[in-house]
Design a protein around this motif. Structure first.
Motif, PDB file in Angstrom:
ATOM      1  N   PRO A 257       0.810  -1.216   0.104  1.00 21.41           N
ATOM      2  CA  PRO A 257      -0.156  -0.036   0.027  1.00 21.41           C
ATOM      3  C   PRO A 257       0.807   1.243  -0.105  1.00 21.41           C
ATOM      4  O   PRO A 257       0.503   2.271  -0.467  1.00 21.41           O
ATOM      5  CB  PRO A 257      -0.830   0.014   1.278  1.00 21.41           C
ATOM      6  CG  PRO A 257      -0.857  -1.584   1.436  1.00 21.41           C
ATOM      7  CD  PRO A 257       0.590  -1.948   1.253  1.00 21.41           C
ATOM      8  N   GLY A 279      -2.331  -4.509  -2.590  1.00 20.34           N
ATOM      9  CA  GLY A 279      -2.625  -3.155  -2.357  1.00 20.34           C
ATOM     10  C   GLY A 279      -1.877  -1.916  -2.854  1.00 20.34           C
ATOM     11  O   GLY A 279      -2.111  -1.038  -2.477  1.00 20.34           O
ATOM     12  N   ARG A 308      -6.307  -0.030  -6.454  1.00 17.16           N
ATOM     13  CA  ARG A 308      -6.473   1.397  -6.029  1.00 17.16           C
ATOM     14  C   ARG A 308      -5.575   2.283  -7.231  1.00 17.16           C
ATOM     15  O   ARG A 308      -4.341   1.899  -7.338  1.00 17.16           O
ATOM     16  CB  ARG A 308      -5.669   1.470  -4.731  1.00 17.16           C
ATOM     17  CG  ARG A 308      -6.251   0.676  -3.629  1.00 17.16           C
ATOM     18  CD  ARG A 308      -5.548   0.544  -2.158  1.00 17.16           C
ATOM     19  NE  ARG A 308      -4.922   2.044  -1.820  1.00 17.16           N
ATOM     20  CZ  ARG A 308      -3.884   2.531  -1.785  1.00 17.16           C
ATOM     21  NH1 ARG A 308      -2.864   1.644  -1.837  1.00 17.16           N
ATOM     22  NH2 ARG A 308      -3.496   3.643  -1.354  1.00 17.16           N
TER      23      ARG A 308
END
Length: 468
Positions: A257, A279, A308
């Motif tokens: 992430p 992520g 994302r």
């Protein structure tokens, strides 16, 4: 109909704003108002309800105005603004021939002015946040931070951590030490948020790629890296590592992430799975693909797979509405036409990823990107009584297809009015442009820029000469 007055919007105290509509995640809603105080949305709710809750505030009516989140530019190079037009008509991987020498010719003043000029254009285009992927100019990054701060825009500020050329064995830990200091430097800054950056995976040692990933994850920050952007970069990685750039980053534990992969235009199905499973975030930069790329990122597939992603300009042009239109248009041309997908995200997809999706990939989802109580008051007032938008059937689609920066009445960042009809409210925009024009001529003149193609008028004369 009464038009909004900038004086009524410039108060430092609490504001109760009653626009024609408010853009929420579920779409535009009539009859809502917002209370702005201390740089935040203190409340969002029905006009009558907020008027009763805050009787001391006089509502500012904003008929015909849409209050919507500011756009988030998930990928920019603020100190490259003097050379934006040098990319026109050029093949891919121009960073070696244009951007490196251009930024190398900047001094402290020209770097500041170039960055502030880019911030000015971004604000005019409705961007309230920009992510700077790091400058190669030989100046303290505080110069870029100061330019963004003085312009009044929120900035995710990258520090370049390239070290492969100077330390191929990865034994010098000074780069990571500098990265750690950079992350701490802006911890209390309301507008500047620290980020780390590596130009491309091969520009940093394995130790630094691992280390920056760790430091960013611990700090809740992001590492910006250009990945899988050009065919040449993919091929170099295959030759060096036997892996594509994204696969290589995964093999050393650098995905996650905290990673924001810029462009990611050349992705295999397996790499899409890696992005979704880890992520890892992506900046989808459709205008950059059109102007100087090899491919268009499969953003509709990313949306379907839960990857994302935000939208980025890559410093091409600072118009948030035209960016969303390019995002949808590029998907329709490259994927939609071949599959019969005439919707390609149905408009709302691109607005969402240009606002709260962009904030999320920059690690700012809990701070900005949505009109909601407790979040930063980073928002736009958009005139929806223009010929393009007045007779609305589906406002999100219309904003994507027919919106442009001329319809932006006001830009607010951290609760302060920053732009009014395209001009700064507390500094001299035209004077900055004049100074930038002076400095740009000097900077480009001394930079060893190499163009593959001549200017358009020289090309025209050559073609006319050939035809004769």
């Amino acid at each position: 109909m009464n038009k909004p007055d900038p004086k009524s919007l410039s108060s430092p105290g609490p504001l109760l704003l009653a626009p024609g509509a408010v853009m929420l995640p579920e779409g535009p809603v009539d009859g809502l108002a917002v209370v702005v105080d201390g740089g935040r949305f203190e409340a969002v709710g029905p006009v009558d309800e907020l008027a009763r809750t805050y009787p001391e505030l006089r509502a500012v009516p904003l008929p015909g105005q849409l209050l919507m989140p500011g756009f988030v530019d998930a990928h920019h190079h603020l100190t490259q603004s003097f050379g934006s037009a040098l990319a026109f008509g050029e093949p891919s991987e121009i960073f070696r021939r244009v951007w490196v020498p251009l930024e190398g010719a900047l001094d402290e003043e020209s770097a500041y002015v170039a960055a502030k000029l880019a911030a000015y254009e971004a604000l005019r285009g409705g961007f309230t946040t920009v992510a700077d992927a790091g400058t190669r100019a030989d100046v303290d990054v505080e110069v870029v931070a100061a330019a963004a701060r003085d312009a009044g825009i929120r900035c995710v500020l990258g520090l370049v951590c390239n070290d492969a050329d100077d330390d191929p064995e990865g034994t010098d830990r000074s780069v990571l030490s500098g990265a750690e200091k950079h992350l701490a430097r802006y911890a209390d800054d309301p507008l500047v948020h620290a980020s780390l950056a590596v130009s491309i995976p091969e520009a940093a040692t394995e130790a630094t790629l691992r280390g920056t990933a760790r430091l960013a994850a611990e700090a809740g920050a992001v590492v910006q890296i250009h990945v899988n952007e050009h065919l040449a970069g993919v091929e170099r990685s295959l030759v060096r590592h036997g892996l594509r750039p994204l696969e290589y980053l995964h093999s050393i534990g650098a995905l996650g992430p905290q990673l924001l992969g810029a462009h990611a235009t050349l992705l295999t199905p397996r790499e899409l799975t890696l992005l979704a499973d880890t992520g890892t975030a992506v900046s989808y930069n459709p205008v950059a693909s059109a102007w100087k790329g090899n491919a268009v990122a499969p953003a509709t597939a990313m949306a379907e797979r839960g990857v994302r992603f935000g939208l980025g300009t890559d410093g091409t042009r600072g118009d948030g509405f035209r960016l969303t239109e390019a995002a949808e248009f590029a998907q329709r041309l490259t994927y939609g036409l071949a599959t019969g997908d005439s919707s390609c995200g149905a408009g709302w997809t691109w607005l969402e990823h240009a606002t709260r999706g962009g904030a999320d990939v920059l690690g700012l989802g809990a701070r900005t990107g949505t009109v909601a109580a407790g979040l930063a008051a980073d928002f736009l007032l958009v005139d929806i009584e223009t010929p393009e938008l007045a007779f609305s059937w589906d406002l999100p689609w219309e904003l994507v297809r027919r919106g442009n920066r001329d319809q932006i009445t006001a830009v607010f960042v951290e609760g302060r009015l920053r732009m009014w009809h395209g001009l700064p409210t507390d500094w001299d925009g035209p004077e900055l442009v004049r100074r930038a024009a002076e400095l740009a001529r000097s900077v480009v003149g001394r930079a060893a820029v190499t163009r593959a193609h001549p200017t358009s008028m020289v090309a025209r004369e050559r073609e006319r000469g050939t035809a004769l």
